[in-house]
Design an enzyme around this catalytic site. Structure first.
Site, PDB file in Angstrom:
ATOM      1  N   THR A 152       1.004  -0.918   0.080  1.00 32.49           N
ATOM      2  CA  THR A 152      -0.352   0.349   0.355  1.00 32.49           C
ATOM      3  C   THR A 152       0.761   1.464  -0.067  1.00 32.49           C
ATOM      4  O   THR A 152       1.608   1.221   0.882  1.00 32.49           O
ATOM      5  CB  THR A 152      -1.213  -0.277   1.664  1.00 32.49           C
ATOM      6  OG1 THR A 152      -1.613  -1.509   1.864  1.00 32.49           O
ATOM      7  CG2 THR A 152      -1.840   0.832   1.164  1.00 32.49           C
ATOM      8  N   ARG A 180     -11.840  -9.575  -2.158  1.00 31.01           N
ATOM      9  CA  ARG A 180     -10.905  -9.933  -0.719  1.00 31.01           C
ATOM     10  C   ARG A 180     -10.684  -8.543  -0.774  1.00 31.01           C
ATOM     11  O   ARG A 180     -10.414  -7.650  -1.322  1.00 31.01           O
ATOM     12  CB  ARG A 180      -9.783 -11.186  -0.760  1.00 31.01           C
ATOM     13  CG  ARG A 180      -8.690 -10.803   0.529  1.00 31.01           C
ATOM     14  CD  ARG A 180      -7.677  -9.705   0.275  1.00 31.01           C
ATOM     15  NE  ARG A 180      -6.801  -9.210   1.029  1.00 31.01           N
ATOM     16  CZ  ARG A 180      -5.935  -8.804   1.508  1.00 31.01           C
ATOM     17  NH1 ARG A 180      -5.879  -7.192   0.896  1.00 31.01           N
ATOM     18  NH2 ARG A 180      -5.006  -9.140   2.402  1.00 31.01           N
ATOM     19  N   GLY A 182      -8.773  -5.885   2.505  1.00 31.64           N
ATOM     20  CA  GLY A 182      -7.608  -5.499   3.029  1.00 31.64           C
ATOM     21  C   GLY A 182      -8.011  -4.452   3.861  1.00 31.64           C
ATOM     22  O   GLY A 182      -9.275  -4.545   4.463  1.00 31.64           O
ATOM     23  N   THR A 203       1.042  -0.788   6.132  1.00 35.25           N
ATOM     24  CA  THR A 203       1.215  -1.501   5.166  1.00 35.25           C
ATOM     25  C   THR A 203       1.591  -2.719   5.404  1.00 35.25           C
ATOM     26  O   THR A 203       2.384  -2.853   6.228  1.00 35.25           O
ATOM     27  CB  THR A 203       1.770  -0.815   3.978  1.00 35.25           C
ATOM     28  OG1 THR A 203       2.813  -1.577   2.945  1.00 35.25           O
ATOM     29  CG2 THR A 203       3.418  -0.221   4.699  1.00 35.25           C
TER      30      THR A 203
HETATM   31  N1  GLY Z   1      -2.778  -3.621   3.323  1.00 34.69           N
HETATM   32  C1  GLY Z   1      -3.485  -4.435   2.094  1.00 34.69           C
HETATM   33  C2  GLY Z   1      -3.662  -5.378   2.158  1.00 34.69           C
HETATM   34  O1  GLY Z   1      -3.991  -6.605   2.256  1.00 34.69           O
HETATM   35  O2  GLY Z   1      -4.661  -5.769   0.808  1.00 34.69           O
END
Ligand code: GLY
Length: 312
Positions: A152, A180, A182, A203
């Protein structure tokens, strides 16, 4: 500090320069963050954000982004969106909404169309080749790791009127399941900002970051009186130690933060985590956070380090 800005990974460098130019000329934090992240979303050279980033298991790009205004705690977020050129711009606009500020997939795309945001095919040949190579491998969908440790782009900033904000944008885990989501667009996990305290963002492997709501943990540590660096280190350390057990080793996680005065903090459970900072005292530069058993050392990388660093 009159102004200050911090971004995740080496890829944030040119984005932070854009932010720096806005902030040092008295511009506001929202413009600095949106323009910095837009630059990174548009750049096909970065593997895990925006155009030409990391496809899901079906070979599609599903993007997530969020924006938070630290003055009134308003936030906007979108997740699992396809072919929106600049997800950060949509998230930013949504942060003006009192309700319906977090939209997913078709609903977010409909909102973007209604508001005349640009659409484009976000898959390029590099992303398709990357997917073709990966799909032939025998990978474990239940043990995906952040792509080369980074995913990220996160930006936290303070402007000369003491406004603070945070923005994040990502394609999420490479080869994730369709749908999905995150940590990145999830308030408290991927980002949080309160101009009276500070801002933070994360991130890494979203499933593990969300278990600890890492960004709000950092803000809460600062609220309890910890300095920004201790707040980052303690939040990460407590969480990683909590997650560790004989059957589980936590995925990679890195965090950045600014306090309300523009001082920065950073922590990681990777070996090393590069990040970008600027403030009124120095122009945009890259620094590296080195993890020694969850105690952090921050150093300025030399030519050799930079030449050996192959990632975004
Ligand atoms: N940190 C971003 C994700 O896991 O989608």
């Amino acid at each position: 500090m009159k102004y200050s800005m911090i971004g995740t990974w080496k890829m944030a460098f040119n984005g932070v320069i854009i932010g720096e130019n806005i902030l040092k000329n008295g511009g506001n934090v929202k413009d600095a963050i949106e323009n910095a992240i837009t630059y990174i979303e548009d750049n096909p050279n970065f593997n895990s954000v925006g155009y030409g980033s990391l496809p899901n298991i079906e070979g599609e790009l599903e993007l997530d982004a969020a924006f938070m205004d630290g003055n009134d705690l308003s936030f906007g977020a979108i997740c699992s969106v396809k072919n929106i050129k600049n997800p950060i711009k949509v998230a930013h606009l949504l942060s003006n909404s009192k309700r319906n500020c977090y939209l997913s997939s078709r609903g977010a795309e409909k909102f973007a169309r209604l508001n005349k945001f640009e659409f484009k095919n976000m898959l390029n040949d590099i992303a398709i080749d990357r997917w073709n190579n990966e799909i032939q491998k025998n990978f474990d969908p239940d043990n995906l790791e952040a792509y080369d440790g980074h995913d990220t782009v996160c930006m936290v900033a303070l402007d000369s009127n003491k406004n603070m904000g945070v923005g994040v944008s990502t394609s999420g885990l490479f080869m994730k399941q369709s749908g999905r989501v995150g940590d990145s667009p999830v308030i408290g996990s991927g980002f949080y900002c309160d101009s009276k305290i500070g801002g933070a963002a994360a991130t890494g492997v979203g499933e593990d970051i969300m278990k600890g709501c890492l960004s709000i943990s950092i803000i809460n540590n600062m609220k309890m009186g910890q300095d920004v660096q201790s707040a980052c280190e303690n939040a990460l350390k407590d969480h990683v130690n909590r997650l560790k057990n004989p059957n589980y080793s936590p995925g990679t996680m890195s965090v950045i933060a600014l306090d309300k005065n523009g001082n920065f903090g950073v922590a990681t459970n990777r070996d090393e985590f590069p990040f970008i900072v600027t403030c009124e005292n120095f122009s945009t530069k890259i620094l590296v956070c080195r993890n020694n058993n969850l105690s952090m050392e921050i150093f300025e990388p030399d030519e050799e380090w930079l030449n050996n660093y192959d990632y975004d």
